[in-house]
Design an enzyme around this catalytic site. Sequence first.
Site, PDB file in Angstrom:
ATOM      1  N   GLY A 122     -33.167 -29.798 -10.081  1.00  0.00           N
ATOM      2  CA  GLY A 122     -33.571 -31.249  -9.767  1.00  0.00           C
ATOM      3  C   GLY A 122     -34.815 -31.852  -8.309  1.00  0.00           C
ATOM      4  O   GLY A 122     -34.143 -31.572  -7.417  1.00  0.00           O
ATOM      5  N   GLY A 134     -34.236 -34.785  -7.461  1.00  0.00           N
ATOM      6  CA  GLY A 134     -33.400 -35.996  -6.067  1.00  0.00           C
ATOM      7  C   GLY A 134     -33.283 -34.712  -4.900  1.00  0.00           C
ATOM      8  O   GLY A 134     -33.049 -35.277  -3.930  1.00  0.00           O
ATOM      9  N   SER A 193     -43.315 -41.990 -14.211  1.00  0.00           N
ATOM     10  CA  SER A 193     -44.650 -41.253 -15.166  1.00  0.00           C
ATOM     11  C   SER A 193     -45.453 -41.024 -15.168  1.00  0.00           C
ATOM     12  O   SER A 193     -46.566 -42.189 -15.703  1.00  0.00           O
ATOM     13  CB  SER A 193     -43.755 -39.884 -16.276  1.00  0.00           C
ATOM     14  OG  SER A 193     -43.683 -39.527 -17.134  1.00  0.00           O
ATOM     15  N   GLY A 253     -29.805 -38.865  -8.520  1.00  0.00           N
ATOM     16  CA  GLY A 253     -30.091 -37.813  -9.392  1.00  0.00           C
ATOM     17  C   GLY A 253     -30.363 -36.713  -8.378  1.00  0.00           C
ATOM     18  O   GLY A 253     -31.672 -35.802  -8.741  1.00  0.00           O
ATOM     19  N   ALA A 254     -29.607 -36.326  -7.187  1.00  0.00           N
ATOM     20  CA  ALA A 254     -29.698 -35.463  -6.409  1.00  0.00           C
ATOM     21  C   ALA A 254     -29.478 -34.438  -6.865  1.00  0.00           C
ATOM     22  O   ALA A 254     -28.634 -33.587  -5.702  1.00  0.00           O
ATOM     23  CB  ALA A 254     -29.229 -36.116  -5.052  1.00  0.00           C
ATOM     24  N   TYR A 288     -38.820 -43.506 -24.222  1.00  0.00           N
ATOM     25  CA  TYR A 288     -39.699 -43.049 -22.552  1.00  0.00           C
ATOM     26  C   TYR A 288     -40.166 -43.811 -22.268  1.00  0.00           C
ATOM     27  O   TYR A 288     -40.450 -44.135 -21.259  1.00  0.00           O
ATOM     28  CB  TYR A 288     -39.793 -41.523 -22.720  1.00  0.00           C
ATOM     29  CG  TYR A 288     -40.120 -40.802 -21.454  1.00  0.00           C
ATOM     30  CD1 TYR A 288     -38.871 -40.701 -20.397  1.00  0.00           C
ATOM     31  CD2 TYR A 288     -40.697 -40.235 -21.305  1.00  0.00           C
ATOM     32  CE1 TYR A 288     -39.453 -40.082 -18.972  1.00  0.00           C
ATOM     33  CE2 TYR A 288     -41.676 -39.776 -19.577  1.00  0.00           C
ATOM     34  CZ  TYR A 288     -40.076 -39.284 -18.750  1.00  0.00           C
ATOM     35  OH  TYR A 288     -40.655 -39.112 -17.588  1.00  0.00           O
TER      36      TYR A 288
END
Length: 323
Positions: A35, A37, A163, A30-31, A190
């Site tokens: 964002g 990442g 989270s 997720g880079a 989620y």
Amino acid sequence: MKTFSRETTGDEVVKEFADRVEGKTIVVTGASEKGLGGETAVALAHGNPAHLILLARSQTRVESIMSRIKEINPAIKVDFVPVSLDDFDSVRAAAATINGKISKLDILINNAGIMAIEKYTTNKNGIEIQFATNHLGHFLFTKLLFPKILAAGPGARIVNLTSLGHKIGPFRFEAYNFAGGKDYDPWSGYGQSKTANVLFSLYLANKLRDRGIQSYAVHPGGIYETQLGTHITDIPKALGSIEAIAQKNTGRHFPLAEDLPKSMAQGISTTLVAALDPRIEPQSGMYMADCQCQNTYEYAESMEGAEKLWKLSEELVGEKFDL
């Protein structure tokens, strides 16, 4: 050494532990730009790692991050590898590519994630998409890279982003797929995926303690500059529904007030503490927020639950994870 808090920035953490970044091989999922990442990877570049491997769905979302890293230090080797974490074939292909590029993996940061998908959606295996993406994709990815983590030896770390959303509810072992969508709600989906991230970290830490390899579950905080929630059509309404859902799932008030907004720079700091700080080694397996290890709900600290999720995850991805 410095004491870190919710105000700490990622650059401050890297500056403090630059010696633990230098020469290391680090993978970040997720880079993407805009964002956590991507910002994590840029911060790490200030510590002079040998090799940064960045994953996202498309290279266009990573090009600006790669350019910023090269501006900081052109000597850093930077690679992009595409992956769709809900697609287990894509995860296998990404892991195979990475395994062909590296001899060891010092730090794995499982950062990517999706949040509160409004319409019930499954991956091609028929698994609810948030669970498939946020947990199972990273579970399989970690498993496939595990020989390279072992090759790095004691001190290697696995960081899984979770989270505050894990406090929405426990993992639904008997109904993780929401009866094919019949009793689905976005926040329960989620929440259980984020609980899975915590349990995954706990199980890894327990099994790897004797090998000197650590694992942590990190809550970055409320960062509204990212693209995590861009698909939510009515954010105030969506956030307003969390309380009732958490009360139903846990019998507890959802502590949204704990999630005061952070900047992107502050949002990456806990990830970097989890990846670098030597002082937290004895607390491997813990949930972290605001740069500190913290206790959380009992269902996210249950080794029985962690073992049960591990076995289910192996069944769903079709591979054993031998530790």
